[in-house]
Design an enzyme around this catalytic site. Structure first.
Site, PDB file in Angstrom:
ATOM      1  N   GLU A  27      40.632 -33.528  19.599  1.00 41.14           N
ATOM      2  CA  GLU A  27      41.536 -33.758  20.730  1.00 41.14           C
ATOM      3  C   GLU A  27      41.815 -35.250  20.855  1.00 41.14           C
ATOM      4  O   GLU A  27      40.900 -36.079  20.730  1.00 41.14           O
ATOM      5  CB  GLU A  27      40.852 -33.220  21.983  1.00 41.14           C
ATOM      6  CG  GLU A  27      41.641 -32.265  22.826  1.00 41.14           C
ATOM      7  CD  GLU A  27      42.265 -31.077  22.111  1.00 41.14           C
ATOM      8  OE1 GLU A  27      43.381 -31.239  21.587  1.00 41.14           O
ATOM      9  OE2 GLU A  27      41.682 -29.991  22.106  1.00 41.14           O
ATOM     10  N   ASP A  30      45.276 -36.931  17.170  1.00 42.27           N
ATOM     11  CA  ASP A  30      46.517 -36.865  16.361  1.00 42.27           C
ATOM     12  C   ASP A  30      47.312 -38.165  16.438  1.00 42.27           C
ATOM     13  O   ASP A  30      47.768 -38.682  15.423  1.00 42.27           O
ATOM     14  CB  ASP A  30      47.375 -35.630  16.709  1.00 42.27           C
ATOM     15  CG  ASP A  30      47.834 -35.525  18.152  1.00 42.27           C
ATOM     16  OD1 ASP A  30      47.391 -36.320  19.006  1.00 42.27           O
ATOM     17  OD2 ASP A  30      48.676 -34.632  18.427  1.00 42.27           O
ATOM     18  N   GLY A 115      51.890 -24.643  31.259  1.00 40.24           N
ATOM     19  CA  GLY A 115      51.011 -25.629  31.891  1.00 40.24           C
ATOM     20  C   GLY A 115      49.539 -25.328  31.707  1.00 40.24           C
ATOM     21  O   GLY A 115      48.719 -25.654  32.561  1.00 40.24           O
ATOM     22  N   GLY A 117      47.858 -25.911  28.613  1.00 42.62           N
ATOM     23  CA  GLY A 117      47.294 -26.629  27.459  1.00 42.62           C
ATOM     24  C   GLY A 117      47.406 -25.854  26.163  1.00 42.62           C
ATOM     25  O   GLY A 117      46.776 -26.213  25.175  1.00 42.62           O
ATOM     26  N   ASP A 165      50.924 -30.340  18.169  1.00 45.02           N
ATOM     27  CA  ASP A 165      51.422 -29.103  18.775  1.00 45.02           C
ATOM     28  C   ASP A 165      52.623 -28.551  18.013  1.00 45.02           C
ATOM     29  O   ASP A 165      52.700 -27.354  17.716  1.00 45.02           O
ATOM     30  CB  ASP A 165      51.817 -29.342  20.242  1.00 45.02           C
ATOM     31  CG  ASP A 165      50.675 -29.912  21.050  1.00 45.02           C
ATOM     32  OD1 ASP A 165      49.544 -29.929  20.538  1.00 45.02           O
ATOM     33  OD2 ASP A 165      50.920 -30.348  22.181  1.00 45.02           O
ATOM     34  N   TYR A 215      47.649 -39.116  30.114  1.00 43.53           N
ATOM     35  CA  TYR A 215      47.779 -38.963  28.660  1.00 43.53           C
ATOM     36  C   TYR A 215      48.325 -40.253  28.050  1.00 43.53           C
ATOM     37  O   TYR A 215      47.764 -40.802  27.094  1.00 43.53           O
ATOM     38  CB  TYR A 215      48.728 -37.795  28.355  1.00 43.53           C
ATOM     39  CG  TYR A 215      48.854 -37.497  26.893  1.00 43.53           C
ATOM     40  CD1 TYR A 215      48.035 -36.573  26.265  1.00 43.53           C
ATOM     41  CD2 TYR A 215      49.792 -38.172  26.102  1.00 43.53           C
ATOM     42  CE1 TYR A 215      48.143 -36.312  24.905  1.00 43.53           C
ATOM     43  CE2 TYR A 215      49.906 -37.928  24.752  1.00 43.53           C
ATOM     44  CZ  TYR A 215      49.083 -36.991  24.156  1.00 43.53           C
ATOM     45  OH  TYR A 215      49.193 -36.745  22.805  1.00 43.53           O
TER      46      TYR A 215
HETATM   47  C1  GLA Z   1      48.732 -32.692  23.868  1.00 44.00           C
HETATM   48  C2  GLA Z   1      49.645 -33.425  22.889  1.00 44.00           C
HETATM   49  C3  GLA Z   1      49.069 -33.415  21.473  1.00 44.00           C
HETATM   50  C4  GLA Z   1      47.613 -33.888  21.457  1.00 44.00           C
HETATM   51  C5  GLA Z   1      46.800 -33.175  22.541  1.00 44.00           C
HETATM   52  C6  GLA Z   1      45.423 -33.748  22.682  1.00 44.00           C
HETATM   53  O1  GLA Z   1      48.685 -31.334  23.573  1.00 44.00           O
HETATM   54  O2  GLA Z   1      50.919 -32.851  22.878  1.00 44.00           O
HETATM   55  O3  GLA Z   1      49.851 -34.203  20.623  1.00 44.00           O
HETATM   56  O4  GLA Z   1      47.530 -35.273  21.581  1.00 44.00           O
HETATM   57  O5  GLA Z   1      47.427 -33.239  23.813  1.00 44.00           O
HETATM   58  O6  GLA Z   1      44.710 -33.546  21.545  1.00 44.00           O
END
Ligand code: GLA
Length: 379
Positions: A27, A30, A115, A117, A165, A215
């Protein structure tokens, strides 16, 4: 006279299904040139598309949100309603890349929880980009579509997300997770059959308003920390060129927060590689331990968890049928991912729901998922 049902019977030329994703581990790595281990899931957004014969008028109807977005290809700019910007951003990026879109109609329906995740947004971006690529024969390849979805999110939504994602939604493969090197973009499909265990997602049903700002701040913090360490040692500015030892030597200059952010990224990358190995060796016990370690890292060092997620992960620790549990996705809410014996699911969900509701006065929801096929044409 037409009846209500007949009126909405438009015939579409194309139907596309785009899945959400889970991430077994890795997590916030990326966008830090690291590794991730995601998979597409069996929950999709389904889009029906047709060319409508106009030069630039696009209508996008969302059944879930019960609303219609009308967009003009000659005048694309961010709107105010949440989901509109994912669509408008993708149209804008497709136009920038090809200048070949024309008016179209789209109807979409989704069962990807929003929403939570599990990337309902990437599913939306990838489904639309993939579908329009087919409809207008734009000739873009899968990587171009994934990157375009990511750019749309940066420019029209404002989340400076990584590539995980969109990658997972586009490249997913049934019964496989994917070890992606986010620096080289090389990836490997890893068979992911964990029977008699299953992947259980517990949805906190909270999304704290920190999710976008928090974020982006994490992204800036890790970049600042990296710059200090790579600068001090004269190496190229990538987490792949620095070690924990180098980070330790910069501890004072980094200060407490940046020190923890950098340490987390390096540790999480190692966990991803180890988890991929564990999965290949069918060592689910080790995989589960790594999930717990990942959660701890995100809670303490990267600080993207929240009380609801921490509660659920802690609660899972007393359950003998659970091998591992952690928060998943961008954080500040959403789901925990749990590896649990199939026979333990129903009683565990019942107990966890009761305890969660008692503590937070919020209902827990859940689903079991399996690695599934990526974005594809249905008809
Ligand atoms: C979100 C972002 C991804 C990644 C995750 C955390 O889903 O869209 O690119 O950074 O958070 O791992």
């Amino acid at each position: 006279m037409l009846t209500g049902t007949q009126k909405s019977e438009i015939s579409f030329n194309l139907e596309v299904a785009a899945p959400g994703r889970i991430n077994l581990i890795g997590e916030h790595t990326d966008y830090n040139d690291g590794f991730v281990l995601p998979a597409a899931i069996d929950k999709c957004i389904v889009m029906k598309l047709r060319i409508n014969g106009t030069k630039s008028r696009c209508t996008i109807k969302s059944k879930g949100f019960d609303s219609i977005l009308v967009a003009d290809l000659y005048n694309l700019k961010p709107g105010t309603e949440g989901w509109h910007n994912y669509v408008l951003g993708v149209l804008n990026e497709l136009q920038l890349a090809t200048q070949s879109l024309k008016g179209f109609d789209c109807e979409m329906e989704t069962n990807v929880p929003v929403g939570s995740g599990v990337s309902s947004s990437a599913a939306l971006e990838c489904g639309l980009a993939f579908g329009l690529n087919e409809l207008f024969d734009l000739g873009l390849d899968k990587w171009q579509l994934a990157k375009l979805g990511q750019r749309a999110e940066h420019s029209f939504v404002g989340t400076k997300c990584g590539i995980m994602d969109q990658f997972a939604s586009i490249f997913g493969k049934k019964n496989h997770s994917m070890l992606l090197d986010c620096q080289s973009l090389d990836f490997e499909y890893i068979p992911t059959n964990i029977s008699p265990y299953v992947i259980l997602m517990l949805n906190t049903n909270v999304i704290h308003n920190l999710s976008t700002s928090g974020y982006n701040i994490r992204r800036e913090e890790s970049a600042s920390g990296l710059k200090i360490v790579s600068g001090r040692f004269g190496v190229a500015n990538s987490f792949r060129n620095i070690t924990q030892n180098m980070v330790n030597q910069c501890r004072e200059e980094l200060g407490d927060i940046l020190f923890r952010r950098c340490s987390y990224v390096l540790e999480e990358n190692q966990r991803v590689l180890e988890a991929a190995k564990a999965l290949k060796n069918n060592d689910l016990v080790r995989l589960g331990e790594l999930l717990y370690e990942s959660h701890e890292g995100q809670r303490v060092k990267y600080e993207v968890s929240c009380p609801e997620l921490d509660f659920l992960v802690k609660f899972s620790k007393d359950e003998s049928g659970i091998l591992g549990s952690r928060m998943m996705g961008g954080g500040f809410g959403g789901c925990t991912l749990n590896i649990i014996h199939k026979d333990a699911v129903s009683s565990y969900v019942e107990r966890a729901s009761r305890a969660y509701e008692k503590t937070f006065k919020i209902k827990l929801s859940y689903f079991i998922t399996v690695p599934s096929e990526g974005t594809s044409i249905v008809t």
